[in-house]
Design an enzyme around this catalytic site. Structure first.
Site, mmCIF file in Angstrom:
data_model
loop_
_atom_site.group_PDB
_atom_site.id
_atom_site.type_symbol
_atom_site.label_atom_id
_atom_site.label_comp_id
_atom_site.label_asym_id
_atom_site.label_seq_id
_atom_site.Cartn_x
_atom_site.Cartn_y
_atom_site.Cartn_z
ATOM 1 N N LYS A 174 40.778 37.684 21.033
ATOM 2 C CA LYS A 174 39.418 38.230 20.991
ATOM 3 C C LYS A 174 39.309 39.206 22.165
ATOM 4 C CE LYS A 174 35.556 38.299 22.290
ATOM 5 N NZ LYS A 174 34.887 39.543 22.771
ATOM 6 N N GLU A 248 41.080 33.769 34.900
ATOM 7 C CA GLU A 248 41.275 34.848 35.867
ATOM 8 C C GLU A 248 39.919 35.541 35.963
ATOM 9 O OE1 GLU A 248 43.980 35.400 37.650
ATOM 10 O OE2 GLU A 248 42.619 36.854 38.540
ATOM 11 N N CYS A 282 40.340 44.275 38.732
ATOM 12 C CA CYS A 282 40.140 42.928 39.316
ATOM 13 C C CYS A 282 40.573 42.942 40.772
ATOM 14 C CB CYS A 282 40.984 41.884 38.585
ATOM 15 S SG CYS A 282 40.881 41.993 36.813
ATOM 16 N N GLU A 379 30.486 40.380 43.984
ATOM 17 C CA GLU A 379 31.295 41.349 43.243
ATOM 18 C C GLU A 379 30.388 42.415 42.623
ATOM 19 O OE1 GLU A 379 35.188 41.016 40.570
ATOM 20 O OE2 GLU A 379 33.449 40.181 39.578
#
Ligand code: ADP
Length: 490
Positions: A174, A248, A282, A379
């Site tokens: 997905k 992750e 990331c 973040e």
């Protein structure tokens, strides 16, 4: 022309059973690039049935043969690199040179994992009884579910798909709703490489279809890359079903610059780590922890460098920084820049949207940031760098380690003692010396400590841990009842 993307289930390209679809938008032009199936739990059901059936045979294909299909994947990707990179740039905005790097990672991973087809080592060990033999082997788990983000729309899925496949699992993927077109183009490579029908299935759609994949009892492993918020939801609901999960998630990566650093090198590396892929990697650098003696010099040099960066449509020659992926990402960056200003940080460069169509934001540099400000801890996932001045190596390491995330970190220093202390004490899954926080290679474990993940790693041989289970085998050739059996050992 608008591309019509389809799901790939049981080796056939099909629409969603509901017939619903969604748009994929080019973030540089805000034009519709593609339509894709807005799938639901019925499509997941069909994919699970296809994967289950395919797994029965795929697990019995000798691993070296499975590896050879991955070599073909690598070769076809090499031929398609330009075309796939171009689709990627149009769909999610990263500049063409970065898109090529994204595809290259998948090529590297395909060769590496192809090789695992002839390694995938188990081991033997001495056993306690005479005339007995023991060994441990890796086995595939069955049907695995992969949920991936848009920022590395080929590389990150490849880190999950290729180890899954070489180990003998069947896959349901997905991809992000931002990159269904790139995903379908990637799956075509596997089809062409001769992967049997049903071994790899693609189901596009929004978060809810990812949720249906997590919920399906036929899916034994979930490997997820994305936001901490979503990853935590996935982890919680998969745990209730006893599934193995690899996560992750977020990062707030820092580069430390010491007084003795080669500043020219550092400024170059910080610029690309912070503003490359518009800060949406990331491993992007979003904090600069600089020793006070060189702070103003570094800030000045970074601002001067940021001013030279060419922001624009990544498909055009010479463009260095593309748009953010969507309006939501742009709004988030605007929100955090406002928060930073309110908290008293000083905008040393940027701090505004770029003009015209597309989700563009200027590379932005915040000076006078203190370690407890939100822009120093949360973040942002955009082209915003916060500079925190410190007095010592110890303080720098403490600031690095005090955020909730632990993906990547870096130190610039010419002092070997400082470098080795940093290697020992930086609490991140990846540490760089005299290099930016980005640029991981696929043959080493990739992943983060603390809030970034759940202890699993991608890439390298460790990637196999997510997608295999160990089977321990004892062969007794003594022909007698031995003590271990009499002892009723476990
Ligand atoms: P991003 O901010 O990058 O879109 P997300 O974590 O929301 O980050 O998305 C990462 C991936 O997770 C995407 O493929 C997305 O569709 C999927 N996703 C979002 N919500 C859920 C959910 N509740 N369950 C499973 N997958 C989800």
């Amino acid at each position: 022309m608008v591309e019509q993307v389809k799901n790939y289930i049981a080796g056939r390209w099909v629409d969603s059973q509901s017939g619903e679809r969604f748009n994929s938008i080019n973030p540089a032009t805000e034009e519709v690039l593609a339509f894709a199936p807005d799938s639901n739990s019925q499509d997941i059901e069909a994919a699970v049935q296809a994967a289950k059936a395919a797994f029965k045979e795929w697990r019995l294909v000798p691993a070296p043969r499975r590896g050879e299909i991955l070599y073909r994947v690598a070769q076809i990707l090499e031929q398609r690199k330009e075309a796939l990179s171009s689709v990627m740039t149009q769909e999610m905005g990263k500049v063409l040179t970065e898109a090529r790097g994204d595809v290259q990672e998948a090529i590297d991973m395909a060769y590496f994992m192809g090789g695992e087809g002839r390694r995938m080592h188990g081991y033997t060990a001495p056993v306690e009884m005479p005339n007995k033999f023991g060994m441990a082997l890796r086995e595939p788990v069955g049907v695995v579910g992969l949920i991936t983000p848009w920022n590395f729309p080929v590389a990150v899925p490849s880190w999950k798909m290729l180890p899954s496949l070489v180990a003998g699992n069947a896959v349901i993927w997905k991809p992000s709703e931002e990159t269904p077109y790139t995903a379908a183009e990637f799956v075509k490579v596997f089809e062409e490489a001769g992967l049997p029908a049903g071994v790899l299935n693609l189901v596009t759609g929004a978060g809810a279809v990812g949720g249906a994949l997590v919920q399906h009892p036929g899916v034994r492993v979930i490997s997820f890359t994305g936001s901490t918020e979503t990853g935590t939801k996935v982890y919680t609901s998969a745990a209730a079903l006893g599934k193995k999960v690899a996560l992750e998630m977020g990062g707030k990566n820092a580069i430390i610059v010491m007084d003795d650093a080669n500043l020219e090198l550092a400024v170059q590396a910080i610029t690309w780590s912070a503003y490359g892929t518009t800060g949406q990697r990331c491993t992007a650098t979003s904090r600069l922890i600089v020793q006070r003696g060189v702070a103003s010099q570094v800030i000045e040099a970074l601002a001067a460098k940021a001013e030279t960066l060419k922001v624009g449509y990544g498909i055009e020659n010479g463009v260095e920084v593309g748009p953010l992926v969507n309006q939501k990402a742009l709004d988030k960056v605007e929100k955090y820049v406002a928060i930073g200003r309110d908290e008293g940080a000083r905008v040393a460069f940027g701090g505004a949207r770029a003009e015209g169509r597309g989700y563009f934001y200027q590379p932005t540099l915040f000076a006078d940031v203190s370690r407890d400000m939100r822009i120093a801890r949360e973040e942002i996932f955009g082209p915003v760098l916060s500079v925190i001045a410190v007095d010592s190596l110890e303080a720098a390491i403490e600031v690095n380690n005090e955020v909730i995330y632990g993906l990547s970190s870096s130190i610039f220093t010419e002092n070997v003692n400082a470098a080795f202390r940093a290697i020992r004490d930086l609490s991140t899954g990846i540490v760089y010396i005299n290099h930016g926080t980005t640029g991981a290679e696929i043959q080493f474990p990739f992943g983060g400590t603390r809030g970034t993940g759940n202890g699993m790693r991608e890439a390298g041989q460790t990637a196999l841990d997510s997608f295999t289970e160990w089977k321990s085998i004892y062969v007794d050739y003594s022909g007698q009842l031995q003590r271990a059996q009499i002892d009723n050992r476990e």
